[in-house]
Scaffold this active site. Structure first.
Site, short mmCIF file in Angstrom:
data_model
loop_
_atom_site.label_atom_id
_atom_site.label_comp_id
_atom_site.label_asym_id
_atom_site.label_seq_id
_atom_site.Cartn_x
_atom_site.Cartn_y
_atom_site.Cartn_z
N GLY A 54 0.21 -13.33 0.81
CA GLY A 54 1.15 -12.15 1.28
C GLY A 54 2.22 -12.63 2.41
NE ARG A 55 -0.20 -11.07 7.87
CZ ARG A 55 -0.98 -10.83 9.02
NH1 ARG A 55 -1.15 -11.90 9.63
NH2 ARG A 55 -1.56 -9.69 9.22
CE1 TYR A 106 -5.12 0.78 7.22
CE2 TYR A 106 -5.06 -0.69 5.28
CZ TYR A 106 -4.56 -0.24 6.49
OH TYR A 106 -3.59 -1.07 7.02
CB ALA A 159 -1.03 0.06 1.37
CD GLN A 205 -2.73 -2.82 -1.39
OE1 GLN A 205 -2.56 -2.57 -0.44
NE2 GLN A 205 -3.27 -4.20 -1.82
CG LEU A 232 -4.76 -17.60 7.86
CD1 LEU A 232 -5.69 -17.96 8.99
CD2 LEU A 232 -3.25 -17.96 8.12
NE ARG A 253 -6.18 -7.31 -0.25
CZ ARG A 253 -5.33 -7.54 0.69
NH1 ARG A 253 -4.34 -6.76 0.64
NH2 ARG A 253 -5.22 -9.02 1.08
#
Length: 321
Positions: free
Chosen positions: A281-282, A140, A15, A58, A259, A188
């Protein structure tokens, strides 16, 4: 560079704020000026000769969740008089959890933020990005306009679904018109706030259908982030049913996320038609060659940078090209 050489088909830069006051923390990336655009342009020019990936960015405004300390220092909201803090803004003067109250935006300020999003998108095109993703999730600014839990306005930007979604819809439409048709522009969203009386899946489906008509390239389906009272059923694939419901109601390509950590798990989501793409992502930050492992598990070929070909395990060399 590391993730660009990971084997992922698309790498999206985190972002990046459209204005200094839209940063989550004072160390966040931004794309609100020419020097930032030039830095991104230089980075992409250096990476492209070695990577097969496409690149996205993003663009975001953190709204009432801005002006926070660094995550590893606690991530707490900082007061406006702190050396690294500033006055946050939102559709209404409703704070997030126990953070400092945001300032309710005037209509002129809303129009200025919309302009900042459009200008950021133009800079992203000039920098050479292939994809622009408008961040309207996780509490956000754009998400906080969508949700009746955080948007208490009485003007044309609050109240009904059409009014609450107006800023995002107008912003998307103007960005889509401002950049080349060759650039993919997606959104998103948080498909649900996971709180009673908040933004929900039904409204997310309606919003997606509007975005589809306006020419959105895809919808990226996340959830939550708007309220500290959220009740999220966290577990593997916990957001996939949200993506699937949206997928069933639109022809728009849907990205599932959350996940999804194992190759067979990701492949099953695609094979059963629950979504069209998987975002990692993670998981890929923890394991930067996650796509290589996925190729070996699924017995699929993958294109990698030539300098890495020699490191492929012998039994998998036929999969790397």
């Amino acid at each position: 560079m590391n993730l660009a050489l990971s084997g992922a088909a698309l790498v999206i830069v985190e972002a990046s704020a459209v204005t200094p006051s839209g940063r989550i923390t004072y160390k966040d990336l931004g794309i609100w000026n020419e020097s930032q655009m030039q830095a991104f342009k230089k980075m992409l020019a250096e990476i492209r000769p070695f990577a097969n990936a496409r690149f996205g960015i993003q663009i975001a405004h953190a709204g009432r969740k801005a002006a926070c300390d660094l995550p590893w220092l606690g991530g707490n909201n900082l007061p406006a008089n702190h050396e690294h803090g500033w006055q946050t803004v939102a559709p209404s003067a409703q704070p997030f959890a126990d953070s400092f109250p945001p300032k309710a935006l005037t209509k002129d300020e809303i129009l200025e933020i919309k302009r900042q999003f459009v200008d950021a998108a133009k800079r992203a095109e000039q920098a050479g990005f292939d994809v622009i993703e408008i961040h309207a999730a996780h509490g956000y600014l754009l998400h906080s306009f969508l949700s009746p839990n955080s948007n208490l306005r009485q003007d044309e930007y609050g109240g009904s679904f059409a009014n609450r979604s107006r800023l995002l819809v107008e912003t998307f439409k103007e960005i889509r018109e401002a950049v080349s048709p060759e650039i993919a522009v997606g959104v998103r969203i948080s498909a649900t706030d996971w709180i009673e009386g908040g933004w929900d899946l039904t409204e997310s489906i309606e919003l997606t259908q509007i975005l589809e008509e306006l020419g959105s390239s895809y919808i990226h389906v996340s959830s939550g982030g708007l309220s500290d009272k959220q009740q999220i059923p966290v577990g593997p694939n916990y957001q996939v049913p949200l993506a699937q419901e949206i997928h069933n109601q639109t022809q728009l390509p849907v990205i599932a996320v959350g996940l999804i950590t194992e190759p067979l798990q990701a492949e099953a989501i695609l094979a059963t038609g629950q979504a069209d793409f998987i975002a990692i992502g993670r998981g890929i930050l923890y394991e930067p060659r996650w796509p290589w492992r996925a190729a070996s598990v699924l017995n699929e070929q993958i294109s990698v940078a030539p300098q890495y070909l020699r490191c492929a395990p012998h039994q998998f060399k036929h999969l790397f090209k």
